[in-house]
Design an enzyme around this catalytic site. Structure first.
Site, PDB file in Angstrom:
ATOM      1  N   ARG A  26      37.919  40.366  35.063  1.00  0.00           N
ATOM      2  CA  ARG A  26      37.690  41.778  35.398  1.00  0.00           C
ATOM      3  C   ARG A  26      37.631  42.691  34.169  1.00  0.00           C
ATOM      4  NH1 ARG A  26      37.942  43.674  40.619  1.00  0.00           N
ATOM      5  NH2 ARG A  26      37.964  41.997  42.114  1.00  0.00           N
ATOM      6  N   ARG A  30      36.766  49.097  35.570  1.00  0.00           N
ATOM      7  CA  ARG A  30      37.344  50.439  35.533  1.00  0.00           C
ATOM      8  C   ARG A  30      38.304  50.719  34.408  1.00  0.00           C
ATOM      9  NH1 ARG A  30      39.024  49.811  41.519  1.00  0.00           N
ATOM     10  NH2 ARG A  30      39.236  47.780  40.551  1.00  0.00           N
ATOM     11  N   ARG A  39      29.051  54.072  35.911  1.00  0.00           N
ATOM     12  CA  ARG A  39      29.211  53.972  37.353  1.00  0.00           C
ATOM     13  C   ARG A  39      29.021  55.343  38.026  1.00  0.00           C
ATOM     14  NH1 ARG A  39      32.366  54.512  41.226  1.00  0.00           N
ATOM     15  NH2 ARG A  39      32.998  53.005  42.793  1.00  0.00           N
ATOM     16  N   ASP A  76      29.700  40.749  41.893  1.00  0.00           N
ATOM     17  CA  ASP A  76      30.891  40.528  42.697  1.00  0.00           C
ATOM     18  C   ASP A  76      30.731  39.220  43.451  1.00  0.00           C
ATOM     19  OD1 ASP A  76      33.386  42.331  43.479  1.00  0.00           O
ATOM     20  OD2 ASP A  76      32.851  41.093  45.201  1.00  0.00           O
ATOM     21  N   TYR A 153      36.676  36.651  53.593  1.00  0.00           N
ATOM     22  CA  TYR A 153      36.109  38.005  53.724  1.00  0.00           C
ATOM     23  C   TYR A 153      35.103  38.084  54.870  1.00  0.00           C
ATOM     24  CZ  TYR A 153      38.253  39.635  49.386  1.00  0.00           C
ATOM     25  OH  TYR A 153      39.149  40.030  48.433  1.00  0.00           O
TER      26      TYR A 153
HETATM   27  O1  CP3 Z   1      35.257  40.034  35.736  1.00  0.00           O
HETATM   28  C1  CP3 Z   1      34.379  40.904  35.526  1.00  0.00           C
HETATM   29  O2  CP3 Z   1      34.536  41.800  34.710  1.00  0.00           O
HETATM   30  C2  CP3 Z   1      33.036  40.767  36.223  1.00  0.00           C
HETATM   31  C3  CP3 Z   1      32.891  41.463  37.436  1.00  0.00           C
HETATM   32  C4  CP3 Z   1      33.645  41.089  38.697  1.00  0.00           C
HETATM   33  C5  CP3 Z   1      33.825  42.020  39.746  1.00  0.00           C
HETATM   34  N1  CP3 Z   1      34.376  41.372  40.806  1.00  0.00           N
HETATM   35  C6  CP3 Z   1      33.433  43.440  39.694  1.00  0.00           C
HETATM   36  C7  CP3 Z   1      34.088  44.414  40.586  1.00  0.00           C
HETATM   37  C8  CP3 Z   1      34.174  39.865  39.137  1.00  0.00           C
HETATM   38  C9  CP3 Z   1      34.273  38.534  38.417  1.00  0.00           C
HETATM   39  C10 CP3 Z   1      34.631  40.070  40.480  1.00  0.00           C
HETATM   40  C11 CP3 Z   1      35.197  38.995  41.304  1.00  0.00           C
HETATM   41  C12 CP3 Z   1      35.864  39.311  42.563  1.00  0.00           C
HETATM   42  N2  CP3 Z   1      35.541  40.270  43.478  1.00  0.00           N
HETATM   43  C13 CP3 Z   1      36.955  38.576  43.086  1.00  0.00           C
HETATM   44  C14 CP3 Z   1      37.565  37.359  42.455  1.00  0.00           C
HETATM   45  C15 CP3 Z   1      38.475  37.713  41.344  1.00  0.00           C
HETATM   46  C16 CP3 Z   1      39.788  38.288  41.802  1.00  0.00           C
HETATM   47  O3  CP3 Z   1      40.073  39.423  41.399  1.00  0.00           O
HETATM   48  O4  CP3 Z   1      40.525  37.613  42.512  1.00  0.00           O
HETATM   49  C17 CP3 Z   1      37.290  39.153  44.314  1.00  0.00           C
HETATM   50  C18 CP3 Z   1      38.414  38.711  45.248  1.00  0.00           C
HETATM   51  C19 CP3 Z   1      36.391  40.229  44.557  1.00  0.00           C
HETATM   52  C20 CP3 Z   1      36.305  41.103  45.747  1.00  0.00           C
HETATM   53  C21 CP3 Z   1      36.492  42.520  45.406  1.00  0.00           C
HETATM   54  N3  CP3 Z   1      35.582  43.293  44.705  1.00  0.00           N
HETATM   55  C22 CP3 Z   1      37.577  43.345  45.745  1.00  0.00           C
HETATM   56  C23 CP3 Z   1      38.794  42.903  46.526  1.00  0.00           C
HETATM   57  C24 CP3 Z   1      37.298  44.622  45.228  1.00  0.00           C
HETATM   58  C25 CP3 Z   1      38.112  45.865  45.433  1.00  0.00           C
HETATM   59  C26 CP3 Z   1      39.329  45.868  44.637  1.00  0.00           C
HETATM   60  C27 CP3 Z   1      39.001  46.351  43.271  1.00  0.00           C
HETATM   61  O5  CP3 Z   1      39.324  45.650  42.314  1.00  0.00           O
HETATM   62  O6  CP3 Z   1      38.432  47.427  43.211  1.00  0.00           O
HETATM   63  C28 CP3 Z   1      36.070  44.550  44.541  1.00  0.00           C
HETATM   64  C29 CP3 Z   1      35.391  45.639  43.813  1.00  0.00           C
HETATM   65  C30 CP3 Z   1      34.952  45.398  42.414  1.00  0.00           C
HETATM   66  N4  CP3 Z   1      34.390  44.266  41.926  1.00  0.00           N
HETATM   67  C31 CP3 Z   1      35.004  46.356  41.363  1.00  0.00           C
HETATM   68  C32 CP3 Z   1      34.472  45.744  40.228  1.00  0.00           C
HETATM   69  C33 CP3 Z   1      34.268  46.348  38.864  1.00  0.00           C
HETATM   70  C34 CP3 Z   1      35.529  47.769  41.494  1.00  0.00           C
HETATM   71  C35 CP3 Z   1      34.483  48.594  42.165  1.00  0.00           C
HETATM   72  C36 CP3 Z   1      34.238  49.894  41.486  1.00  0.00           C
HETATM   73  O7  CP3 Z   1      33.883  49.946  40.314  1.00  0.00           O
HETATM   74  O8  CP3 Z   1      34.390  50.861  42.204  1.00  0.00           O
END
Ligand code: CP3
Length: 341
Positions: A26, A30, A39, A76, A153
């Site tokens: 991640r 953010r 964003r 994602d 999901y």
């Molecule tokens: O790692 C990175 O920097 C690459 C980008 C990446 C995102 N999601 C961007 C994202 C990766 C590798 C993921 C994987 C992901 N997404 C997982 C597996 C990794 C983990 O954390 O367990 C999961 C379970 C998700 C599902 C997901 N996406 C959730 C639960 C959420 C909301 C919670 C949160 O962190 O905001 C997201 C949103 C998300 N995915 C964001 C980003 C940058 C935030 C959205 C935003 O910018 O508003």
């Protein structure tokens, strides 16, 4: 394209490295004001992920700003359900939400197996642009969710503490569950192959919800599908991160992959003993360490590196970096890995 910094790949393959490579799950997101600015120029996360130029830009930000040893493509894991016919929304401050979910055989009939390069063409395009812009500076990591985590999901419809609907389906409808898991697995293999063809240098499978399953369900409903993905991919090194699956470490060590991710609850020496010497381990600093002082971050990072010393290792956190982490503290972590001797 020859990589100028290939530490990550060599560490994954168990080859000699001058120092331990480091990146953060991640990292593109953010924590960086520069990310939030991009964003805010679009309607939200999904539009950003679907605009290849911008997705490439935020993918590269952590390489420039944090000096990590790898980029991970900005996307994602939930793009797979969408490509199978189940679209998602990203609700501000709450996370992913699916207007429709999977509950029955007729719901599954409406789904299709995703074709990596057409249904997910925007990710593929972002990978191509990123590769060109990176110009071999660091490897690019591709990724997908593990079938069980994606299933969770698609059935639950959102994040959840218990994933009760998804877990109930495994008990009540095992055959239907396997059918859906099979479709997700096929889609994921197509998708990862398309990512590799577009240029990613390594792929990681995120089984974020592995740890909510009992060991027998993990063995029946998750691990075989992860194994199938690993067996299908030969082109690049593979990493499997099964968060919370401490009970499955021995079996994870038998997978046809190069690297196993450890979360921060997993003891390093115990994990090494269970997984064996023939895999690279990735992780596993507690993400909350980055809330501490620079001195304490450096000490905790060096303590972690001491425990991995002399064995195959890629430094990372034990899960994604928390969004309210100060990027300066992330830099302290990265520097602490780089200056460790
Ligand atoms: O790692 C990175 O920097 C690459 C980008 C990446 C995102 N999601 C961007 C994202 C990766 C590798 C993921 C994987 C992901 N997404 C997982 C597996 C990794 C983990 O954390 O367990 C999961 C379970 C998700 C599902 C997901 N996406 C959730 C639960 C959420 C909301 C919670 C949160 O962190 O905001 C997201 C949103 C998300 N995915 C964001 C980003 C940058 C935030 C959205 C935003 O910018 O508003």
């Amino acid at each position: 394209m020859q990589l100028k910094n290939d530490l990550l790949i060599r560490a994954a393959l168990g080859q000699k490295v001058e120092r331990t490579p480091v990146w953060l799950m991640r990292q593109a997101g953010r924590i960086l004001p520069e990310y939030r600015e991009v964003r805010n120029s679009v309607s939200g996360f999904i539009e950003l992920a679907k605009t290849p130029d911008l997705a490439a830009e935020v993918t590269i930000q952590p390489v420039d700003l944090l000096k990590v040893d790898a980029a991970i493509i900005f996307s994602d894991i939930l793009v797979i359900p969408e490509a199978m016919g189940l679209p998602y929304e990203m609700v501000e401050k709450r996370g992913p939400w699916f207007p429709e979910t999977i509950a029955s055989a007729s719901d599954i009939k409406k789904l299709r197996i995703a074709d990596g390069s057409n249904d997910l063409g925007y990710v593929i395009e972002a990978i191509k642009i990123t590769k060109k812009a990176l110009n071999g500076r660091v490897p690019l990591i591709g990724f997908a969710g593990a079938p069980w985590t994606i299933f969770a999901y698609m059935v639950e419809g959102s994040g959840s503490k218990t994933f009760s609907k998804a877990r109930a389906m495994l008990y009540n409808e095992p055959e239907l569950s396997h059918q859906l898991l099979d479709m997700i697995t096929e889609s994921t293999i197509h998708y990862l192959k398309a990512q590799i063809k577009a240029g990613v240098n390594l792929v990681q499978v995120f089984d974020s919800w592995a740890g909510i399953l009992p060991p027998d369900h993990y063995a029946d409903f998750s691990l075989p599908y992860v194994a199938k993905i690993c067996d299908a991919i030969h082109e690049v090194p593979k990493t499997v991160f099964a968060k919370g699956a401490f009970f499955a470490r021995k079996a994870l060590g038998q997978l046809n992959c190069e690297t196993i991710g450890l979360d921060w609850n997993m003891d390093i020496q115990e994990s090494r003993a269970l997984i064996g010497q023939d895999k690279t381990l990735q992780g596993n600093l507690d993400p909350a360490v980055l809330y501490g002082s620079p001195k304490s971050i450096e000490q905790a990072t060096h303590r972690m590196l001491d425990q991995f010393k002399g064995t195959r290792h890629i430094a990372n956190l034990g899960h994604g970096v928390y969004p309210d982490t100060n990027p300066e503290n992330v830099k302290v972590f990265i520097e602490a890995v780089k200056n460790y001797t």
